[in-house]
Every structure is written in structure tokens, then in C-alpha cells.
Design a protein around this motif. Structure first.
Motif, PDB file in Angstrom:
ATOM      1  N   VAL A 264     -25.054 -43.135 -29.105  1.00 49.12           N
ATOM      2  CA  VAL A 264     -25.136 -44.588 -29.268  1.00 49.12           C
ATOM      3  C   VAL A 264     -23.961 -45.051 -30.115  1.00 49.12           C
ATOM      4  O   VAL A 264     -23.538 -44.348 -31.046  1.00 49.12           O
ATOM      5  CB  VAL A 264     -26.470 -44.992 -29.935  1.00 49.12           C
ATOM      6  N   ASP A 265     -23.435 -46.212 -29.809  1.00 48.62           N
ATOM      7  CA  ASP A 265     -22.273 -46.745 -30.544  1.00 48.62           C
ATOM      8  C   ASP A 265     -22.723 -47.297 -31.901  1.00 48.62           C
ATOM      9  O   ASP A 265     -22.751 -48.507 -32.136  1.00 48.62           O
ATOM     10  CB  ASP A 265     -21.604 -47.838 -29.705  1.00 48.62           C
ATOM     11  N   GLU A 266     -23.050 -46.381 -32.796  1.00 52.01           N
ATOM     12  CA  GLU A 266     -23.605 -46.769 -34.102  1.00 52.01           C
ATOM     13  C   GLU A 266     -22.604 -47.532 -34.969  1.00 52.01           C
ATOM     14  O   GLU A 266     -22.984 -48.389 -35.764  1.00 52.01           O
ATOM     15  CB  GLU A 266     -24.086 -45.517 -34.849  1.00 52.01           C
ATOM     16  N   ARG A 267     -21.312 -47.230 -34.805  1.00 48.95           N
ATOM     17  CA  ARG A 267     -20.281 -47.847 -35.662  1.00 48.95           C
ATOM     18  C   ARG A 267     -19.627 -49.058 -34.994  1.00 48.95           C
ATOM     19  O   ARG A 267     -18.637 -49.582 -35.489  1.00 48.95           O
ATOM     20  CB  ARG A 267     -19.224 -46.799 -36.019  1.00 48.95           C
ATOM     21  N   ARG A 268     -20.171 -49.465 -33.844  1.00 49.45           N
ATOM     22  CA  ARG A 268     -19.656 -50.637 -33.116  1.00 49.45           C
ATOM     23  C   ARG A 268     -18.165 -50.486 -32.810  1.00 49.45           C
ATOM     24  O   ARG A 268     -17.359 -51.413 -32.936  1.00 49.45           O
ATOM     25  CB  ARG A 268     -19.889 -51.927 -33.912  1.00 49.45           C
ATOM     26  N   LEU A 269     -17.795 -49.297 -32.348  1.00 45.92           N
ATOM     27  CA  LEU A 269     -16.386 -49.030 -32.036  1.00 45.92           C
ATOM     28  C   LEU A 269     -15.981 -49.549 -30.662  1.00 45.92           C
ATOM     29  O   LEU A 269     -14.802 -49.850 -30.433  1.00 45.92           O
ATOM     30  CB  LEU A 269     -16.116 -47.519 -32.121  1.00 45.92           C
ATOM     31  N   VAL A 270     -16.928 -49.640 -29.728  1.00 48.38           N
ATOM     32  CA  VAL A 270     -16.579 -50.104 -28.380  1.00 48.38           C
ATOM     33  C   VAL A 270     -16.098 -51.554 -28.403  1.00 48.38           C
ATOM     34  O   VAL A 270     -15.053 -51.869 -27.799  1.00 48.38           O
ATOM     35  CB  VAL A 270     -17.758 -49.908 -27.401  1.00 48.38           C
ATOM     36  N   PRO A 271     -16.795 -52.488 -29.079  1.00 52.89           N
ATOM     37  CA  PRO A 271     -16.244 -53.854 -29.163  1.00 52.89           C
ATOM     38  C   PRO A 271     -14.863 -53.886 -29.802  1.00 52.89           C
ATOM     39  O   PRO A 271     -13.991 -54.665 -29.383  1.00 52.89           O
ATOM     40  CB  PRO A 271     -17.276 -54.603 -30.023  1.00 52.89           C
ATOM     41  N   ALA A 272     -14.652 -53.020 -30.816  1.00 54.28           N
ATOM     42  CA  ALA A 272     -13.331 -52.962 -31.456  1.00 54.28           C
ATOM     43  C   ALA A 272     -12.275 -52.432 -30.488  1.00 54.28           C
ATOM     44  O   ALA A 272     -11.115 -52.870 -30.498  1.00 54.28           O
ATOM     45  CB  ALA A 272     -13.404 -52.078 -32.702  1.00 54.28           C
ATOM     46  N   LEU A 273     -12.668 -51.493 -29.633  1.00 59.00           N
ATOM     47  CA  LEU A 273     -11.750 -50.982 -28.618  1.00 59.00           C
ATOM     48  C   LEU A 273     -11.360 -52.086 -27.642  1.00 59.00           C
ATOM     49  O   LEU A 273     -10.169 -52.300 -27.360  1.00 59.00           O
ATOM     50  CB  LEU A 273     -12.424 -49.828 -27.854  1.00 59.00           C
ATOM     51  N   LEU A 274     -12.349 -52.795 -27.116  1.00 63.00           N
ATOM     52  CA  LEU A 274     -12.084 -53.833 -26.124  1.00 63.00           C
ATOM     53  C   LEU A 274     -11.276 -54.986 -26.712  1.00 63.00           C
ATOM     54  O   LEU A 274     -10.499 -55.638 -26.001  1.00 63.00           O
ATOM     55  CB  LEU A 274     -13.406 -54.345 -25.539  1.00 63.00           C
ATOM     56  N   ALA A 275     -11.443 -55.217 -28.009  1.00 60.03           N
ATOM     57  CA  ALA A 275     -10.685 -56.295 -28.662  1.00 60.03           C
ATOM     58  C   ALA A 275      -9.196 -55.990 -28.715  1.00 60.03           C
ATOM     59  O   ALA A 275      -8.367 -56.905 -28.833  1.00 60.03           O
ATOM     60  CB  ALA A 275     -11.230 -56.533 -30.072  1.00 60.03           C
ATOM     61  N   GLN A 276      -8.826 -54.706 -28.617  1.00 58.08           N
ATOM     62  CA  GLN A 276      -7.407 -54.318 -28.640  1.00 58.08           C
ATOM     63  C   GLN A 276      -6.696 -54.619 -27.328  1.00 58.08           C
ATOM     64  O   GLN A 276      -5.475 -54.707 -27.288  1.00 58.08           O
ATOM     65  CB  GLN A 276      -7.266 -52.810 -28.892  1.00 58.08           C
ATOM     66  N   LEU A 277      -7.473 -54.725 -26.260  1.00 58.82           N
ATOM     67  CA  LEU A 277      -6.869 -54.825 -24.931  1.00 58.82           C
ATOM     68  C   LEU A 277      -6.186 -56.177 -24.745  1.00 58.82           C
ATOM     69  O   LEU A 277      -6.697 -57.207 -25.190  1.00 58.82           O
ATOM     70  CB  LEU A 277      -7.936 -54.634 -23.847  1.00 58.82           C
ATOM     71  N   PRO A 278      -5.040 -56.192 -24.074  1.00 56.02           N
ATOM     72  CA  PRO A 278      -4.341 -57.454 -23.820  1.00 56.02           C
ATOM     73  C   PRO A 278      -4.935 -58.231 -22.645  1.00 56.02           C
ATOM     74  O   PRO A 278      -4.329 -59.180 -22.168  1.00 56.02           O
ATOM     75  CB  PRO A 278      -2.912 -56.991 -23.501  1.00 56.02           C
ATOM     76  N   PHE A 279      -6.105 -57.792 -22.163  1.00 57.35           N
ATOM     77  CA  PHE A 279      -6.750 -58.445 -21.018  1.00 57.35           C
ATOM     78  C   PHE A 279      -8.257 -58.321 -21.180  1.00 57.35           C
ATOM     79  O   PHE A 279      -8.759 -57.513 -21.964  1.00 57.35           O
ATOM     80  CB  PHE A 279      -6.332 -57.774 -19.706  1.00 57.35           C
ATOM     81  N   GLU A 280      -8.976 -59.167 -20.454  1.00 51.78           N
ATOM     82  CA  GLU A 280     -10.429 -59.092 -20.429  1.00 51.78           C
ATOM     83  C   GLU A 280     -10.864 -58.084 -19.367  1.00 51.78           C
ATOM     84  O   GLU A 280     -10.348 -58.113 -18.250  1.00 51.78           O
ATOM     85  CB  GLU A 280     -11.027 -60.466 -20.096  1.00 51.78           C
ATOM     86  N   PRO A 281     -11.802 -57.202 -19.682  1.00 51.22           N
ATOM     87  CA  PRO A 281     -12.306 -56.301 -18.631  1.00 51.22           C
ATOM     88  C   PRO A 281     -12.904 -57.105 -17.477  1.00 51.22           C
ATOM     89  O   PRO A 281     -13.437 -58.201 -17.679  1.00 51.22           O
ATOM     90  CB  PRO A 281     -13.385 -55.483 -19.352  1.00 51.22           C
TER      91      PRO A 281
END
Length: 700
Positions: A264-281
């Protein structure tokens, strides 16, 4: 439902069972032949009976030389009237064979003194091969030849000659003899086969079906046999489909007992990953990431296949899964089939992972010495994520706590390699989650059966702004015009691929063709830098060439199909595929997917050699009309059938020797009822007969 505990009565006086005799007891099978047979999964007579033909050759007639036609496989007879060794770019042996109606050239690019003696002037020969129209008229390239005396003519077989799957060091003649002898014993009732489906659906017996398939008589409907509509083929297909149904049911029961770590993404790293992207998934990426996150949060091991067309964004989906595992305190690994693709993953993922404070380790064959030792130590202790090639499978590699394994282009790995990596995360009954990815779209109905035991996710949406590649087909006669268009594109600062696909199923000849083309293009395009990459280069050489191409130091890259998967150079916007008519739709689509990754409008030129056959013309037409990989996969299924679409390299999924998932749809509907009528022993007989030891691999 099957009675898994009911005993079956066995006659006390029945012929020897086919499975009871090892191949080493057969005439002419010593240790060397036995080891080659074992590589094909053949250890007992039973295995020989179920080693079924790939195709058939018609050696029942002799074709007069004046009736030979281009592209048609023929059997001819005549006398050698001339022999010579010709020297050019390479040495070759040529012999002229003549009969009362005409002549034909026998051409050998690789030859031995024994062949020179066989093809001596005055010798009478029977030859079998595909006729081609060459510079000196019709010719046979590397035909099979057999000498005879005119007063003792060779007999012609009464039935088609089966051609079997084989392996290096085991000749077709040996296999044909061994299988033929075993079938003859079955025909004489010296062998007894258990026939659990006897009388099912009114089809022929198992023995009768096998005898027919291995040696169809002249009176058999040969077209029906080849197309798979013959009752003998349908009888075998039903048994094979039933075996797979039973194996999958047993596999699912076993999987229900397995456990996996909850990630489980306990540290909320996935939102931080997606925030780095220069585009929206894309919506498709969001949907697939949610499906994976749901799987990872369970204590049952994830077994999921992600299909995504070229450029659909599988890397982002994989990154989210990797980050989820690390956020749970576990390790994750992503493995790719080539160093080119693995290093590309590393270069793409590392900046994202570094920004999240995660430690990533790169491991491939070229990582040596202190760097390798440091990588191995990090995997045992501090590393969060491993990125690499098959080097990650090696015994020396140990993980601290591997919770997730991602395999990219999974069909390019052997089953045992994937099992070895998964085993590195095994703790008793606890296994790592597994995610496999492919950029080769497979029709959904086919994938559901072929990848039985895997849940399937599809990324069926391309990122916004991606321009479809413009595709045209051009005859080889327009090569000069194509080169001029290429000169114009390169002059604008764009880069290009020129692909020379497989020639005569030989990596050596393929490499030679690519080398010849690269020299020719370097001569006619002297103002541009031309590079070369092919499968016979060492991995470090291929890596260096791709690095130069990625850096813009090479303008035109002449390549074999080694660049089919994973190469990503945004500035490359022109793809020229030579002999495009030789390739299947999926491979053409994969190659085309190497361009169109930047902002420029990309184009793909399919160079073909006329005249085109109906299937080749249909394939090139589909490529011109659409860039939708899933639509192309459906068309490929229609044109070639599931065996060709899935490919022979797809070891580790449910593969079929006889059954055709598209052709045999009606049989598939009946399989559950047939299986329900079998007891435990009958079910085990079918599983061992058709799947054997491979049963454990069906969803790896």
C-alpha cells in the motif's frame, strides 16, 4: 463434477502402454540423440506420438522442370549437367540439373566437399525445395538432394511427409523415422493409449486420429487436415483444450492458497510521482494504475498482464507500481529483455525515483567489478528498486525483501528465468506480486485464453497530441525516390531508421544484408552519418551504437529487427522497412512504433518486392489504413491465426500444439462439460499428456 477419487479399472492383459518405454530403448537412440529429444520434451514413446507435425510436404509427385513456378515448393528429378564454384562477394556452389523438359539451378551459399561430390556432373538427383526466379532462371536455394541410379528409381511416398518441430543437432530424418516407427507400432496394436474421451461427440478414437495426423493417406481430405477442420485434428484439439481446462482449474486452486505481502502507498509517493510528470496521465493509465493498486493491496499474489500499444505510457504505470512497493517498505524489480531497453528504463525511471528519495540499482551483464559488487550489496540491504536485464535472475543476486516483480516484454524471457526471479522473493508460502507487460497488442478473446490465469489490463488510449505515423507502401523499383525523400528529411535535421528484416531465417545472412545496405546508403548519402546495428553484434557494441543514435551523432541507422522493441529516440521520425511483405502485421506495427515519438510528423515507408501475394497485399493495406495496434492485432488474427500472432517465443503461457482458439470456438464451449465427465485419473492422464511439466508455468 469430476470424481477426483474414483479408481479406474485397468485390464490385466493389454498391450504395452506407450508411456512405459523410454526413447533410449528405441533403435538408433544413443545418449546424444536422447539429449536432443529431451530438449524437445520427448523422453518416452508417448511423447513421440504427441510430437505433432508443424506442416506437411508433398513429396508424392515429381514436377517436370518446365512446370516449376516461382515461390512454389517442388520435388524435381534430373541429371547434373554442370557444376561450378563461383566467386563474388562470397563463395557459392552452383549445379545445373536437367530433365527432358528443361533445366534448373541448384545454389548453395554454404557447402562442404561431400555436397560437391553429391552434385558432380553426371549424377542423378531428386531435389526438394522452394523454386525462385533468379538472375539465371529458376533456381532452388539449398534444396534437399538425394542421389539415385536411373535403373533403380526412388519410390514416391503415398502420403504427405510430415515436418516436425526440431532442435539443433537433431535432423528431420531422424525425427520422422522415430515417430514413424512409433506410429507403426500403434497401428499394429503393439501400443495401447488411454483414451479418456473415447466416443465423445462421435469423433474418431485417439489412436486413429494420431495415425491420420502423422501420415495422412491420399484419400484423406488434405485441405481439411491442413486447415484443422478434419475430424482427426478436431479430436486432438478437443483433448488438448480439455487438458488445459483441467490444468487451469488445478492452478487456480493452488493459487488460492498462496499469499503475498500487502503493498500500500503508505507514504503517498504515487501522487508525488505523478506530480513530477510534465503531462497528465490518460484515463486509460489512471484506470490501469487503479487496477494494479487494488491487486497490490491484497494478500493474494497479483498476476496481471498489462497490454499497451507502442507509446501508450506503460513506463508510468510500471513506475507507480514500483513506487507503491517501495512505499510499503518492500523492494521491487523491473527486468527487460535487452540492455538497450533495460538501460532506457533506468534512465527514464532514475530521475523520478531520485526525486522521491528512493534508491535504485542498475544491474546488467556489462556491470562488472566494484560496480557490480556495490549493486549486489545494495540489493541485500538498502536498495528500494532494481532495474536490469536477465542478470537479475542470477544465483549471486539476493534481495532484502522482494515484494513485486515487473517483467517487460515478458514473452522474450524463458519460463525458468521468470520463475527464478519470482523465487528470490519467496518466503515459505508467500510470493511476490507479478506484473508482466507487453507492447504487442493481442486480441482480447485470444489473450483471455492464451494467458489463462492472468488478469488483463489494457492501456487503450494514446497520450494527447501524439500524431499518427503516415504510412505508405512502395515497390522496390521506387527505391531511388525513397532515398531522395530520405535525403530531404535528413537534411532537415531529422533522424531515420532503415530496417533490413530476416532473410532466409538466418541471422548470419540477415547481418550480411544489413551490412551491405549500410555501405550502399553511406555511399549514396555521403553527407550524412550512417550507423549499423544487428543481432550478431556484442551487447556492448549495440549499446554504443544506440547511444550514438540517441545523442544525434548518427543520422541514419541501418538495422535488423533488433530495434523492434523499446528503442525510444524522439528525433527519429522516418522509418523505412525493406522487404516489408515478409513480416507479419504485429512486427510491422512494432517497428513503425519506433518513430512518431517526438513533435515532428513521422512517416513509415514499406518497401516491397512485387508481385505481392494476397496475404502480403492485405497486410500492407492494413498498415496503410490504421495505426491502432489492437485493430491491427485483430486483423493479424484473421490473416494468420492465433499460433502466428502469439509467436513461438511466447513460452510460459498456455500454448497449443493442435487447438486453434479462433477456429475451435465451438469446441471451447463444450470443454467444461467434457471435463466434468472425467474422473481424477483420466484428468491427470490428459494433463500429463498435453502439458506435462509445463503446467507449473502457465501463468508465470
Amino acid at each position: 463434477m469430476p470424481c477426483w477419487s474414483c479408481p479406474r479399472a485397468v485390464s490385466a492383459a493389454e498391450p504395452e502402454t506407450a508411456s512405459g518405454r523410454p526413447v533410449t530403448a528405441l533403435d538408433g537412440v544413443g545418449e546424444r540423440v536422447a539429449s536432443r529429444l529431451k530438449a524437445l520434451g520427448i523422453e518416452r514413446e508417448l511423447d513421440l506420438l504427441f510430437h505433432l507435425p508443424l506442416r506437411y510436404e508433398d513429396r508424392t509427385r515429381i514436377t517436370p522442370l518446365n512446370r516449376v513456378r516461382n515461390g512454389v515448393t517442388v520435388q524435381v528429378e534430373g541429371q547434373v549437367v554442370h557444376q561450378e564454384i563461383r566467386f563474388g562477394r562470397r563463395r557459392m556452389l552452383l549445379a545445373t540439373l536437367a530433365d527432358d523438359s528443361g533445366q534448373i539451378i541448384l545454389r548453395f551459399f554454404r557447402f562442404y566437399p561431400s555436397q560437391q561430390r553429391l552434385l558432380k556432373e553426371g549424377q542423378y538427383l531428386r531435389c526438394f525445395g522452394e523454386a525462385r526466379f533468379g538472375p539465371e532462371g529458376f533456381e532452388l536455394i539449398h534444396p534437399q538432394c538425394q542421389a539415385f541410379q536411373p535403373d533403380r528409381p526412388l519410390e514416391l511416398p503415398e502420403s504427405l511427409t510430415p515436418v516436425y518441430p526440431t532442435t539443433q543437432g537433431l535432423g528431420q530424418a531422424t525425427l520422422q523415422r522415430l515417430v514413424g516407427d512409433t506410429v507403426a507400432r500403434l497401428e499394429r496394436a503393439e501400443l495401447s493409449l488411454e483414451d479418456p474421451l473415447a466416443g465423445t461427440l462421435g469423433g474418431p478414437s485417439l489412436a486413429s486420429a494420431l495415425i491420420t495426423v502423422h501420415g495422412p493417406a491420399a484419400s484423406d481430405d488434405l485441405n481439411a487436415l491442413i486447415e484443422g477442420d478434419h475430424p482427426a485434428v478436431q479430436r486432438l484439439a478437443l483433448e488438448e483444450l480439455t487438458a488445459h481446462h483441467l490444468a487451469l482449474a488445478r492452478l487456480n486452486r493452488a493459487r488460492a492458497r498462496q499469499r503475498a505481502p500487502k503493498l500500500v502507498d503508505e507514504r503517498r509517493l504515487v501522487p508525488a510521482l505523478l506530480a513530477q510528470l510534465p503531462f497528465e496521465p490518460t484515463g486509460a493509465q489512471d484506470r490501469v494504475m487503479a487496477e494494479i493498486a487494488q491487486d497490490l493491496a491484497r494478500t493474494r499474489p497479483m498476476r496481471r498482464l498489462v497490454q499497451g500499444d507502442v507509446g501508450s505510457g506503460k513506463t508510468v504505470v510500471a513506475a507507480a507500481a514500483l513506487v507503491t512497493a517501495a512505499s510499503s517498505g518492500r523492494q521491487a524489480a523491473i527486468v527487460a529483455p535487452t540492455e538497450i531497453l533495460a538501460e532506457q528504463h533506468y534512465q527514464n525511471l532514475k530521475p523520478w525515483l531520485d526525486a522521491l528519495g528512493l534508491e535504485s540499482v542498475w544491474l546488467a551483464g556489462k556491470v562488472k567489478g566494484k560496480a557490480r559488487q556495490a549493486a549486489l550489496e545494495a540489493l541485500k540491504t538498502s536498495a528500494d528498486i532494481a532495474i536490469g536485464t536477465h542478470a537479475l535472475f542470477q544465483d549471486a543476486v539476493a534481495f532484502r525483501d522482494l515484494g513485486l516483480v515487473i517483467v517487460d516484454e515478458q514473452h522474450r524471457f524463458g519460463v525458468h528465468q521468470r520463475l527464478a526471479l519470482a523465487a528470490k522473493g519467496q518466503r515459505g508460502q508467500r510470493l511476490p506480486h507479478q506484473l508482466v507487460m507487453t507492447a504487442t497488442p493481442i486480441p482480447r478473446t485470444l489473450a483471455m485464453t492464451a494467458y489463462a490465469g492472468l488478469d488483463i489490463s489494457v492501456i487503450d488510449e494514446l497520450p494527447p497530441g501524439r500524431k499518427p505515423v503516415t504510412t505508405v507502401a512502395a515497390s522496390q523499383q521506387r527505391r531511388e525516390q525513397v532515398v531522395e525523400r530520405l535525403r530531404h528529411a535528413l537534411g532537415q535535421g531529422r533522424q531515420a531508421y532503415w530496417v533490413c528484416p530476416l532473410i532466409e531465417e538466418s541471422e548470419v545472412l540477415e547481418a550480411e544484408a544489413a551490412e551491405t545496405r549500410s555501405k550502399e546508403l553511406a555511399r549514396v548519402l555521403p553527407e550524412f552519418r550512417v550507423g549499423l546495428i544487428h543481432g550478431r553484434m556484442k551487447p556492448v557494441e549495440k549499446q554504443a551504437i544506440m547511444a550514438e543514435f540517441s545523442a544525434g551523432e548518427i543520422d541514419l541507422l541501418v538495422a535488423t529487427t533488433v530495434i523492434e522493441v523499446g528503442v525510444d529516440v524522439p528525433n527519429a521520425s522516418v522509418m523505412i522497412i525493406e522487404n516489408a511483405e515478409r513480416l507479419g502485421l504485429s512486427q510491422l506495427h512494432q517497428l513503425r512504433g519506433r518513430v512518431g515519438r517526438g513533435s515532428d510528423q513521422a512517416s513509415c515507408v514499406l518497401l516491397y518486392k512485387p508481385p505481392l501475394g494476397p496475404m502480403a497485399e492485405a497486410r500492407l493495406g492494413v498498415m496503410r489504413e490504421t495505426t491502432d495496434g489492437f485493430l491491427i492485432a485483430e486483423k493479424d488474427l484473421e490473416l494468420r491465426g492465433p499460433g502466428e500472432v502469439l509467436g513461438t517465443r511466447q513460452t510460459g503461457m498456455l500454448r497449443f500444439r493442435v487447438a486453434d482458439l479462433a477456429r475451435d470456438a465451438e469446441l471451447i464451449e463444450q470443454v467444461a462439460d467434457v471435463a466434468a465427465g472425467l474422473d481424477a485419473e483420466a484428468g491427470e492422464t490428459l494433463i500429463q499428456r498435453w502439458i506435462g511439466a509445463a503446467e507449473q508455468f502457465v501463468d508465470v
